[in-house]
Design an enzyme around this catalytic site. Structure first.
Site, PDB file in Angstrom:
ATOM      1  N   HIS A  23       0.348  -0.933   0.425  1.00 16.98           N
ATOM      2  CA  HIS A  23      -0.196   0.247  -0.208  1.00 16.98           C
ATOM      3  C   HIS A  23       0.812   1.028  -0.205  1.00 16.98           C
ATOM      4  O   HIS A  23       2.028   1.255  -0.019  1.00 16.98           O
ATOM      5  CB  HIS A  23      -0.614   0.017   1.601  1.00 16.98           C
ATOM      6  CG  HIS A  23      -2.091  -0.742   0.960  1.00 16.98           C
ATOM      7  ND1 HIS A  23      -2.726  -0.783   2.375  1.00 16.98           N
ATOM      8  CD2 HIS A  23      -2.413  -1.750   0.125  1.00 16.98           C
ATOM      9  CE1 HIS A  23      -3.694  -1.875   1.771  1.00 16.98           C
ATOM     10  NE2 HIS A  23      -3.431  -2.540   0.993  1.00 16.98           N
ATOM     11  N   CYS A  57      -5.635   1.674   5.933  1.00 17.17           N
ATOM     12  CA  CYS A  57      -6.514   0.341   7.084  1.00 17.17           C
ATOM     13  C   CYS A  57      -6.041  -0.311   8.040  1.00 17.17           C
ATOM     14  O   CYS A  57      -4.980   0.594   8.305  1.00 17.17           O
ATOM     15  CB  CYS A  57      -6.364  -0.742   5.245  1.00 17.17           C
ATOM     16  SG  CYS A  57      -4.128  -1.678   5.526  1.00 17.17           S
ATOM     17  N   GLU A  63       0.873   3.477   1.775  1.00 17.55           N
ATOM     18  CA  GLU A  63       1.741   4.501   3.351  1.00 17.55           C
ATOM     19  C   GLU A  63       2.740   3.351   3.578  1.00 17.55           C
ATOM     20  O   GLU A  63       3.927   3.529   3.792  1.00 17.55           O
ATOM     21  CB  GLU A  63       0.813   3.386   4.131  1.00 17.55           C
ATOM     22  CG  GLU A  63      -0.993   4.508   4.179  1.00 17.55           C
ATOM     23  CD  GLU A  63      -1.385   4.262   3.374  1.00 17.55           C
ATOM     24  OE1 GLU A  63      -1.948   3.047   2.311  1.00 17.55           O
ATOM     25  OE2 GLU A  63      -2.690   4.610   4.371  1.00 17.55           O
ATOM     26  N   CYS A 123      -1.536  -0.690   7.006  1.00 11.36           N
ATOM     27  CA  CYS A 123      -0.850   0.531   7.249  1.00 11.36           C
ATOM     28  C   CYS A 123      -1.137   1.075   8.613  1.00 11.36           C
ATOM     29  O   CYS A 123       0.095   1.570   9.420  1.00 11.36           O
ATOM     30  CB  CYS A 123      -1.808   1.667   6.394  1.00 11.36           C
ATOM     31  SG  CYS A 123      -1.630   0.532   4.675  1.00 11.36           S
TER      32      CYS A 123
END
Lengths: 157, 157
Positions: B53, B83, B55, B86
């Site tokens: 992701h 999420c 992040e 993260c």
């Protein structure tokens, strides 16, 4: 290979992590055919990577090897209850089953705290089996932290 | 640089991710001195890595650059509510502040679902500021999914 021998391999990874000065957690990923496709220990210090928990290192290796971001039907064995980061990553990968050893009331994210699989928003809930070789898994962690406390004490004196 | 310009850079990363066929989320990490030390978009498909992701990609890059697994006093800007994976990774890194754009009732782990920072077990709770350029951040995602639905439809016809 039984689940006990997979956990033994995860324990060997945990002990190798301790020898590197990392918090001793180890993980193994097993394919639907029963083959070990990834085995890893914690590498957060060595790699300066807060995401390099044993589960994430194994997950990334298994996905790279399989050429996919989904590990449907794969199983993960890990010596310690996954934290929220690892639990959510395993759900994102659609892993089939999680077998874990020691419980982690302080940082666990499966049976404690964020309880990542226990929300209506959880897109995927792996089957979870806890307490596998729990005593041995705990012992590896206890010995590591006892040694570290000892080293700190003698360093302070 | 203001927080609006940092979010604009995160938005540019999100748009670049869309161009690569990735779900368009972008993130930027800013040092305590105000310098952008990492900027990244989602790479899960390209890298076959469910943890990639925006992040996490930015976090790993910033930690590698700084030579540490802790980013005390650093800020993260991201176009979508993080999420659970993260959010927990950002807590592990001790990030100072999180500024996010669009809300994510389906997969968010900050204000929804696992609510990673809202448990007694949370070792670190970053300051969280939501709704930064939210409409623009949402629009990028909406356009991406509308295009994808269109492509699927025409592919089916």
């Amino acid at each position: 290979m039984t689940f006990k021998s997979h956990m033994n391999q995860a324990l060997a990874e945990a002990r190798a992590a301790a020898d590197r000065g990392e918090v001793p957690v180890g993980a193994v990923i097993v394919s639907p055919q029963g083959d070990v496709v990834a085995a890893a220990g914690n590498r957060t210090r060595e790699w300066n990577d807060p995401t390099a928990h044993a589960e994430i290192v194994a997950l990334r290796a298994a996905c790279a090897e399989a050429g996919t971001e989904r590990l449907v039907g794969y199983d993960l064995y890990v010596t310690l209850e996954p934290c929220a980061m690892c639990a959510a990553a395993l759900a994102a990968a659609r892993i089939g089953r999680i077998y874990y050893g020691a419980s982690d009331p302080k940082s666990g994210g499966v049976a404690h705290g964020a309880r990542v699989f226990s929300h209506p928003q959880a897109h995927h809930r792996p089957e979870v089996y806890d307490g596998i070789a729990a005593q041995e898994c705990e012992q590896v962690l206890k010995e590591f932290f006892a040694l570290r406390r000892g080293a700190t004490k003698s360093g302070e004196s």
